[in-house]
Write an enzyme that holds these catalytic residues in place. Structure first.
Site, PDB file in Angstrom:
ATOM      1  N   ASP A  99      18.305  41.208  35.136  1.00  0.00           N
ATOM      2  CA  ASP A  99      16.921  41.557  35.441  1.00  0.00           C
ATOM      3  C   ASP A  99      15.984  41.167  34.304  1.00  0.00           C
ATOM      4  N   CYS A 148      17.347  53.322  36.838  1.00  0.00           N
ATOM      5  CA  CYS A 148      16.846  52.324  35.907  1.00  0.00           C
ATOM      6  C   CYS A 148      15.320  52.464  35.891  1.00  0.00           C
ATOM      7  N   TRP A 206      17.981  40.357  27.577  1.00  0.00           N
ATOM      8  CA  TRP A 206      16.524  40.286  27.662  1.00  0.00           C
ATOM      9  C   TRP A 206      15.919  39.420  26.542  1.00  0.00           C
ATOM     10  N   ASP A 260      17.664  55.424  17.990  1.00  0.00           N
ATOM     11  CA  ASP A 260      18.988  55.092  18.529  1.00  0.00           C
ATOM     12  C   ASP A 260      20.048  55.694  17.618  1.00  0.00           C
ATOM     13  N   GLY A 273      20.821  61.959  23.784  1.00  0.00           N
ATOM     14  CA  GLY A 273      20.194  62.811  24.794  1.00  0.00           C
ATOM     15  C   GLY A 273      19.139  63.771  24.280  1.00  0.00           C
ATOM     16  N   PHE A 310      28.759  58.489  25.408  1.00  0.00           N
ATOM     17  CA  PHE A 310      27.628  57.940  26.169  1.00  0.00           C
ATOM     18  C   PHE A 310      28.038  56.616  26.785  1.00  0.00           C
ATOM     19  N   ARG A 318      24.734  47.527  26.641  1.00  0.00           N
ATOM     20  CA  ARG A 318      25.159  46.546  27.642  1.00  0.00           C
ATOM     21  C   ARG A 318      26.010  45.443  27.055  1.00  0.00           C
TER      22      ARG A 318
HETATM   23  N1  LIG Z   1      27.814  54.744  35.993  1.00  0.00           N
HETATM   24  C1  LIG Z   1      26.713  54.028  35.748  1.00  0.00           C
HETATM   25  N2  LIG Z   1      25.879  53.753  36.761  1.00  0.00           N
HETATM   26  C2  LIG Z   1      24.785  53.000  36.537  1.00  0.00           C
HETATM   27  C3  LIG Z   1      24.459  52.513  35.258  1.00  0.00           C
HETATM   28  C4  LIG Z   1      25.335  52.843  34.190  1.00  0.00           C
HETATM   29  O1  LIG Z   1      25.119  52.476  33.027  1.00  0.00           O
HETATM   30  N3  LIG Z   1      26.460  53.588  34.486  1.00  0.00           N
HETATM   31  N4  LIG Z   1      23.353  51.728  35.085  1.00  0.00           N
HETATM   32  C5  LIG Z   1      22.295  51.757  36.102  1.00  0.00           C
HETATM   33  C6  LIG Z   1      21.439  50.565  35.979  1.00  0.00           C
HETATM   34  S1  LIG Z   1      20.451  50.450  34.600  1.00  0.00           S
HETATM   35  C7  LIG Z   1      21.383  49.608  36.941  1.00  0.00           C
HETATM   36  S2  LIG Z   1      20.192  48.369  36.818  1.00  0.00           S
HETATM   37  C8  LIG Z   1      22.243  49.668  38.125  1.00  0.00           C
HETATM   38  C9  LIG Z   1      22.940  48.360  38.494  1.00  0.00           C
HETATM   39  O2  LIG Z   1      23.492  48.486  39.737  1.00  0.00           O
HETATM   40  P1  LIG Z   1      24.591  47.537  40.397  1.00  0.00           P
HETATM   41  O3  LIG Z   1      24.450  47.628  41.835  1.00  0.00           O
HETATM   42  O4  LIG Z   1      25.925  47.855  39.848  1.00  0.00           O
HETATM   43  O5  LIG Z   1      24.144  46.156  39.903  1.00  0.00           O
HETATM   44  P2  LIG Z   1      24.925  44.807  39.711  1.00  0.00           P
HETATM   45  O6  LIG Z   1      26.157  44.998  38.968  1.00  0.00           O
HETATM   46  O7  LIG Z   1      23.907  43.863  39.238  1.00  0.00           O
HETATM   47  O8  LIG Z   1      25.213  44.266  41.139  1.00  0.00           O
HETATM   48  C10 LIG Z   1      25.623  44.641  42.272  1.00  0.00           C
HETATM   49  C11 LIG Z   1      26.242  43.579  43.118  1.00  0.00           C
HETATM   50  O9  LIG Z   1      25.240  42.679  43.600  1.00  0.00           O
HETATM   51  C12 LIG Z   1      25.836  41.423  43.855  1.00  0.00           C
HETATM   52  N5  LIG Z   1      24.764  40.421  43.854  1.00  0.00           N
HETATM   53  C13 LIG Z   1      24.089  39.930  42.803  1.00  0.00           C
HETATM   54  N6  LIG Z   1      23.140  39.058  43.211  1.00  0.00           N
HETATM   55  C14 LIG Z   1      23.206  39.027  44.558  1.00  0.00           C
HETATM   56  C15 LIG Z   1      22.475  38.314  45.563  1.00  0.00           C
HETATM   57  O10 LIG Z   1      21.583  37.538  45.274  1.00  0.00           O
HETATM   58  N7  LIG Z   1      22.838  38.512  46.858  1.00  0.00           N
HETATM   59  C16 LIG Z   1      23.850  39.349  47.194  1.00  0.00           C
HETATM   60  N8  LIG Z   1      24.130  39.487  48.467  1.00  0.00           N
HETATM   61  N9  LIG Z   1      24.556  40.030  46.262  1.00  0.00           N
HETATM   62  C17 LIG Z   1      24.237  39.872  44.967  1.00  0.00           C
HETATM   63  C18 LIG Z   1      26.812  41.251  42.735  1.00  0.00           C
HETATM   64  O11 LIG Z   1      27.878  40.434  43.166  1.00  0.00           O
HETATM   65  C19 LIG Z   1      27.247  42.682  42.427  1.00  0.00           C
HETATM   66  O12 LIG Z   1      28.514  42.958  42.968  1.00  0.00           O
HETATM   67  O13 LIG Z   1      23.255  50.614  37.962  1.00  0.00           O
HETATM   68  C20 LIG Z   1      22.821  51.868  37.505  1.00  0.00           C
HETATM   69  N10 LIG Z   1      23.981  52.721  37.592  1.00  0.00           N
HETATM   70  N1  LIG Z   2      23.740  40.846  28.812  1.00  0.00           N
HETATM   71  C1  LIG Z   2      23.263  41.876  29.514  1.00  0.00           C
HETATM   72  N2  LIG Z   2      21.950  42.170  29.469  1.00  0.00           N
HETATM   73  C2  LIG Z   2      21.437  43.213  30.173  1.00  0.00           C
HETATM   74  C3  LIG Z   2      22.269  43.984  31.023  1.00  0.00           C
HETATM   75  C4  LIG Z   2      23.663  43.680  31.040  1.00  0.00           C
HETATM   76  O1  LIG Z   2      24.462  44.334  31.729  1.00  0.00           O
HETATM   77  N3  LIG Z   2      24.112  42.625  30.290  1.00  0.00           N
HETATM   78  N4  LIG Z   2      21.744  44.988  31.781  1.00  0.00           N
HETATM   79  C5  LIG Z   2      20.300  44.960  31.999  1.00  0.00           C
HETATM   80  C6  LIG Z   2      19.874  46.254  32.492  1.00  0.00           C
HETATM   81  S1  LIG Z   2      20.120  46.597  34.165  1.00  0.00           S
HETATM   82  C7  LIG Z   2      19.280  47.154  31.729  1.00  0.00           C
HETATM   83  S2  LIG Z   2      18.748  48.599  32.440  1.00  0.00           S
HETATM   84  C8  LIG Z   2      19.012  46.906  30.314  1.00  0.00           C
HETATM   85  C9  LIG Z   2      19.508  48.042  29.459  1.00  0.00           C
HETATM   86  O2  LIG Z   2      19.276  47.727  28.166  1.00  0.00           O
HETATM   87  P1  LIG Z   2      19.007  48.848  27.047  1.00  0.00           P
HETATM   88  O3  LIG Z   2      17.754  49.583  27.391  1.00  0.00           O
HETATM   89  O4  LIG Z   2      19.051  48.139  25.759  1.00  0.00           O
HETATM   90  O5  LIG Z   2      20.225  49.859  27.285  1.00  0.00           O
HETATM   91  P2  LIG Z   2      21.683  49.837  26.752  1.00  0.00           P
HETATM   92  O6  LIG Z   2      22.165  48.480  26.451  1.00  0.00           O
HETATM   93  O7  LIG Z   2      22.496  50.681  27.614  1.00  0.00           O
HETATM   94  O8  LIG Z   2      21.379  50.499  25.339  1.00  0.00           O
HETATM   95  C10 LIG Z   2      21.987  51.443  24.875  1.00  0.00           C
HETATM   96  C11 LIG Z   2      21.455  51.708  23.466  1.00  0.00           C
HETATM   97  O9  LIG Z   2      20.848  52.934  23.560  1.00  0.00           O
HETATM   98  C12 LIG Z   2      21.458  53.826  22.640  1.00  0.00           C
HETATM   99  N5  LIG Z   2      21.511  55.149  23.261  1.00  0.00           N
HETATM  100  C13 LIG Z   2      22.450  55.666  24.060  1.00  0.00           C
HETATM  101  N6  LIG Z   2      22.142  56.927  24.412  1.00  0.00           N
HETATM  102  C14 LIG Z   2      20.966  57.188  23.814  1.00  0.00           C
HETATM  103  C15 LIG Z   2      20.110  58.330  23.814  1.00  0.00           C
HETATM  104  O10 LIG Z   2      20.388  59.362  24.409  1.00  0.00           O
HETATM  105  N7  LIG Z   2      18.943  58.213  23.153  1.00  0.00           N
HETATM  106  C16 LIG Z   2      18.593  57.080  22.468  1.00  0.00           C
HETATM  107  N8  LIG Z   2      17.419  57.042  21.871  1.00  0.00           N
HETATM  108  N9  LIG Z   2      19.404  56.005  22.427  1.00  0.00           N
HETATM  109  C17 LIG Z   2      20.560  56.065  23.090  1.00  0.00           C
HETATM  110  C18 LIG Z   2      22.832  53.272  22.392  1.00  0.00           C
HETATM  111  O11 LIG Z   2      23.332  53.688  21.132  1.00  0.00           O
HETATM  112  C19 LIG Z   2      22.616  51.785  22.527  1.00  0.00           C
HETATM  113  O12 LIG Z   2      22.342  51.159  21.304  1.00  0.00           O
HETATM  114  O13 LIG Z   2      19.692  45.740  29.877  1.00  0.00           O
HETATM  115  C20 LIG Z   2      19.544  44.635  30.735  1.00  0.00           C
HETATM  116  N10 LIG Z   2      20.127  43.497  30.081  1.00  0.00           N
HETATM  117  S1  SF4 Z   3      18.685  36.944  30.128  1.00  0.00           S
HETATM  118 FE1  SF4 Z   3      20.001  35.290  30.874  1.00  0.00          FE
HETATM  119  S2  SF4 Z   3      20.875  36.073  32.761  1.00  0.00           S
HETATM  120 FE2  SF4 Z   3      19.094  37.338  32.294  1.00  0.00          FE
HETATM  121  S3  SF4 Z   3      17.401  36.414  33.402  1.00  0.00           S
HETATM  122 FE3  SF4 Z   3      17.396  35.540  31.346  1.00  0.00          FE
HETATM  123  S4  SF4 Z   3      18.601  33.680  31.518  1.00  0.00           S
HETATM  124 FE4  SF4 Z   3      19.051  34.889  33.312  1.00  0.00          FE
HETATM  125 MO   LIG Z   4      19.151  48.569  34.705  1.00  0.00          MO
END
Ligand SMILES: Nc1nc2c(c(=O)[nH]1)N[C@H]1C(S)=C(S)[C@@H](COP(=O)(O)OP(=O)(O)OC[C@H]3O[C@@H](n4cnc5c(=O)[nH]c(N)nc54)[C@H](O)[C@@H]3O)O[C@H]1N2
Ligand SMILES: Nc1nc2c(c(=O)[nH]1)N[C@H]1C(S)=C(S)[C@@H](COP(=O)(O)OP(=O)(O)OC[C@H]3O[C@@H](n4cnc5c(=O)[nH]c(N)nc54)[C@H](O)[C@@H]3O)O[C@H]1N2
Ligand code: SF4
Ligand SMILES: [Mo]
Length: 715
Positions: free
Chosen positions: A12, A132, A170, A191, A210, A587, A591
């Site tokens: 994202d 999220c 990001w 953090d 938290g 926790f 990511r």
């Molecule tokens: N336990 C736990 N739950 C969480 C979180 C966590 O840290 N722990 N994080 C939360 C956060 S921040 C987020 S953003 C969500 C993520 O929520 P999830 O639903 O887990 O997100 P993803 O892993 O991106 O993808 C879900 C599925 O989408 C499919 N997919 C990707 N692109 C496409 C597409 O273009 N078309 C179709 N048909 N399928 C596609 C991928 O194959 C993947 O299997 O989870 C949240 N839930």
């Molecule tokens: N490569 C890659 N990039 C991603 C993603 C990925 O799966 N892979 N996921 C995307 C998504 S959906 C999201 S939502 C973002 C998430 O991106 P971030 O907002 O950066 O979240 P996390 O990576 O889970 O970050 C966790 C950080 O928060 C700290 N933390 C944990 N608990 C707490 C707390 O209670 N308080 C505070 N202040 N800090 C705490 C941890 O120590 C850690 O350093 O990243 C996005 N970017």
């Molecule tokens: S960080 Fe990487 S995977 Fe995410 S949108 Fe940008 S180029 Fe695509």
């Molecule tokens: Mo997310």
């Protein structure tokens, strides 16, 4: 050479990308030299598209549920059978027995799912992004009436809550951060871990997991006690200041320091730095979205921005648009009959993301002349996930018997994973719209093959959070029989008798319809790349009072405390055991660089760099446990356990563990009896319960950020 433009959706981060074609060869590059940011995943489009594991034809499970015995079927047969079984569920249990779980950011078809649901008559939607940005959006709304976005270009003070950005996570924001720091902006990083970003910070507050809400209450206390707030703005544009002042008086820096485990002087100093800045920002980050105190934590951020005078200066409050159709407008929520709205699961216990809350803005919307949009940001009007999974298990208040999992790995994307699996096992119909045979797809009756982002044209509305539409072009043809989500929704709508609500033959006709109020067509948008779509309520506060609500009337009307506070999270399972049984606080997060949530584990170029799920432990703690670096261990809470490789890490505070999110192994055996390709062995959702005491009371989102305790042993 031909060039096409799109927005990468491997995560994202939404990097703007272009593809340069030299015959069949394709090079993926940043769209503009001004923002030279993409990560190593963007270039892997063909590896992803053409991967041998990809589901490229509709599949039907011919075994019992969860046995994952697949037979190929044609699209027509799949859609005919799904429509028929859906009608059977609706006839027997009512439309509210049909639920949709979606990850909207993956798809670019915002609004379409909800439109379909509104026609069908079910309010039971959940978005994984509810954990999220979605829940942040509704908290912003309760304070400002809409969502506020940070202005990076002019920021002179950045407050980060756990964000750790780099070239793989990001990168666009990472660049903006670098530019801001080069300009001399101050970075305050909150953090517990000493991350790379924390090392660049001017102030690093290593608070207990938290406890963010407590820190923020302390900051507001200092700002008010010392008169550092913007009096004119508070008097002219806010309500509830007196009550707020009385509340935060309960949180002097000394008390806060004790709760957070940091120095009181540091609380004061950082409050001064923030309040005295000219253009401070608190960018969105996910840490506040999965806490026991999420609502209070996010409300405090909103309040701080407002009283320090940064709103509509360095933080802009957009509103809905009256131009081209936003996702929320396309959803046509007024089609959902009132008697079905009140059936939204969990609206009586955790109402802040439900219609119960969004209906409280109706009058304000009418007053300000803006359309009624319950689902701002396309992911924030949803049922309570824990209540949905309970209803799926048959625990009432009424049964949910059909679930569509749409670009979402539902089983792995919440707390209480085992309970979610049980809910899926109790369904009459499960449909997964996917690329892979994920743990969730393994529980389906039908797995429908979706196209991926580089195979489709996308009209981007930035989740309705910015004042323009963007155009994303397909770089490649869809593989096999893969289709886009509009094709599926239209196919079902035609079969179910509400074809007239989906009159557009394909996605391009749909885009033309959305753009028509701007006097544009899709083809014209392709030419110009972007189209302005000005918000009607920019700068106004579309709250019930028309002001920034420091004390929230919406929370009060829903029966909650209108003011923020800090409550210690509970862990009754641990409390029932002898002291010391679970010595570590755990926790989920930080990511993974080479995967995205639950996705991308099958891509060899990425997996070879992060082959196994790891937990982080402080070296002194590891020594005490006799755990070596790189050892397979069992991490166990009172609610479940996972197996992970140890990584000894000085950055991890003593007494705490980090567990990763989203690990399953596509190569491991499929099916529920085999443990769903190791999802049951590795995913964080096994450790955290979705019991009521572990949810944010107003929103119902689970706490995954501390307060739950664990023990570790070598496997
Ligand atoms: N336990 C736990 N739950 C969480 C979180 C966590 O840290 N722990 N994080 C939360 C956060 S921040 C987020 S953003 C969500 C993520 O929520 P999830 O639903 O887990 O997100 P993803 O892993 O991106 O993808 C879900 C599925 O989408 C499919 N997919 C990707 N692109 C496409 C597409 O273009 N078309 C179709 N048909 N399928 C596609 C991928 O194959 C993947 O299997 O989870 C949240 N839930
Ligand atoms: N490569 C890659 N990039 C991603 C993603 C990925 O799966 N892979 N996921 C995307 C998504 S959906 C999201 S939502 C973002 C998430 O991106 P971030 O907002 O950066 O979240 P996390 O990576 O889970 O970050 C966790 C950080 O928060 C700290 N933390 C944990 N608990 C707490 C707390 O209670 N308080 C505070 N202040 N800090 C705490 C941890 O120590 C850690 O350093 O990243 C996005 N970017
Ligand atoms: S960080 Fe990487 S995977 Fe995410 S949108 Fe940008 S180029 Fe695509
Ligand atoms: Mo997310």
């Amino acid at each position: 050479m031909e060039t096409k433009y799109s927005t990468c959706a491997f995560c994202d981060g939404r990097c703007a990308v272009k593809a340069e074609f030299d015959g069949e060869r394709m090079r993926v590059l940043p769209a503009s030299p001004d923002v030279p940011a993409i990560c190593s995943k963007a270039g892997l489009i063909d590896e992803y598209r053409l991967h041998p594991d990809r589901v490229t034809v509709p599949l039907k499970n011919v075994g019992a549920r969860g046995e994952a015995q697949w037979r190929e079927v044609g699209w027509d047969q799949a859609l005919d059978e799904i429509a028929e079984r859906l009608q059977a569920v609706v006839a027997h249990y009512g439309p509210e027995a049909v639920a949709f779980a979606e990850m909207p950011t993956n798809m670019g078809f915002g609004g379409i799912t909800r439109r379909f649901m509104n026609c069908l008559g079910t309010p039971n939607y959940t978005a994984a992004t509810q954990l999220c940005m979605g829940n942040t959006a509704q908290v912003h709304r309760a304070t400002y009436g809409w969502f506020a976005s940070a202005d990076w270009a002019h920021a002179d003070c950045i407050v980060y809550f756990g964000q750790d950005r780099d070239g793989e996570r990001w990168p666009v924001e990472y660049l903006a951060l670098g530019a801001a720091l080069d300009r001399g902006a101050v970075l305050i990083e909150v953090d517990p871990r000493e991350t790379d970003t924390a090392k660049r910070a001017d102030y690093h507050l290593r608070i207990r997991y938290g406890t963010d809400a407590a820190l923020l209450l302390g900051w507001i206390n200092v700002v008010i006690e010392e008169g550092l707030y913007d009096r004119a703005f508070v008097e002219g544009s806010c309500i509830g200041f007196e009550e707020l002042a009385a509340r935060v008086a309960e949180y002097p820096p000394e008390r806060v320091a004790e709760i957070c485990g940091i120095d009181a002087e540091l609380v004061r100093e950082t409050a001064h730095v923030y309040a005295r800045s000219q253009a401070a920002i608190i960018p969105w980050g996910v840490v506040g979205d999965m806490q026991r105190n999420s609502t209070s934590m996010l409300r405090c951020q909103c309040i701080l921005r407002a009283i320090c005078g940064f709103l509509n200066k360095s933080e802009t409050v957009f509103g809905p648009s009256l131009g081209g159709l936003t996702n929320a407008q396309l959803a046509a929520f007024d089609l959902l009959p009132p008697e079905k709205r009140v059936l939204q699961l969990g609206r009586d216990i955790h109402p802040l993301l439900t219609f119960e809350a969004s209906d409280l803005y109706r009058e304000a919307n009418a007053r300000e002349g803006v359309p009624y949009e319950p689902d701002i940001l396309g992911e924030s009007c949803a049922c309570d996930p824990a209540a949905l999974f309970a209803a799926m298990r048959g625990e009432g208040p009424y049964p949910v018997k059909a679930v569509f999992s749409v670009a979402n790995n539902t089983v792995m994307s919440y707390a209480g994973q085992q309970g979610i699996v049980d809910g899926f096992m109790n369904q009459d119909l499960v449909v997964a719209f996917e690329h892979w045979m994920t743990p969730t797809a393994q529980l389906a009756d039908y797995v429908l093959p979706g196209d991926m982002w580089a195979e489709r044209d996308v009209l981007g509305s930035q989740f309705d959070s910015a004042p323009f539409f963007s155009c994303g072009q397909a770089f490649r043809e869809p593989v096999g029989a893969c289709k886009n989500w509009y094709y599926v929704v239209k196919g079902l709508a035609d079969r179910l008798g509400f074809a007239e609500r989906f009159p557009w033959r394909d996605e391009h006709e749909l885009y033309d319809y959305r753009l028509a109020p701007l006097g544009l067509t899709w083809d014209e948008l392709v030419e110009q790349g972007r189209a302005k779509n000005d918000p009607v309520a920019l700068g106004r506060f579309v709250t019930p009072s028309g002001k920034v609500e420091l004390a929230s009337s919406v929370l009060a009307d829903l029966g909650f405390d209108p003011l923020p506070s800090y409550e210690e999270p509970a862990d009754p399972g641990r409390d029932a055991c002898p002291a010391g049984t679970y010595p570590y606080e755990v926790f989920a997060g930080f990511r993974e660089r080479k995967s995205y949530n639950t996705n991308l584990h099958q891509i060899e170029a990425l997996r070879s760099q992060e082959p196994e799920p790891q937990f982080f432990i402080n070296p002194a703690d590891a020594a005490g446990e006799g755990v070596a670096d790189g050892a397979w261990c069992v991490v166990e809470t009172a609610y479940g356990q996972v197996e992970l490789l140890s990584k000894l890490d000085e950055a991890q505070p003593a007494g705490t563990l980090r567990v990763p999110h989203g690990w399953w192994k596509p190569e491991a055996a499929q099916g529920v009896a085999a443990g769903l390709s190791a999802a049951n062995l590795h995913n964080d959702g096994m450790l955290f319960p979705d019991a009521d005491w572990n949810l944010d009371p107003a929103q119902g989102v689970p706490n995954l950020r501390g307060g739950i305790h664990a023990r570790v042993r070598a496997r």
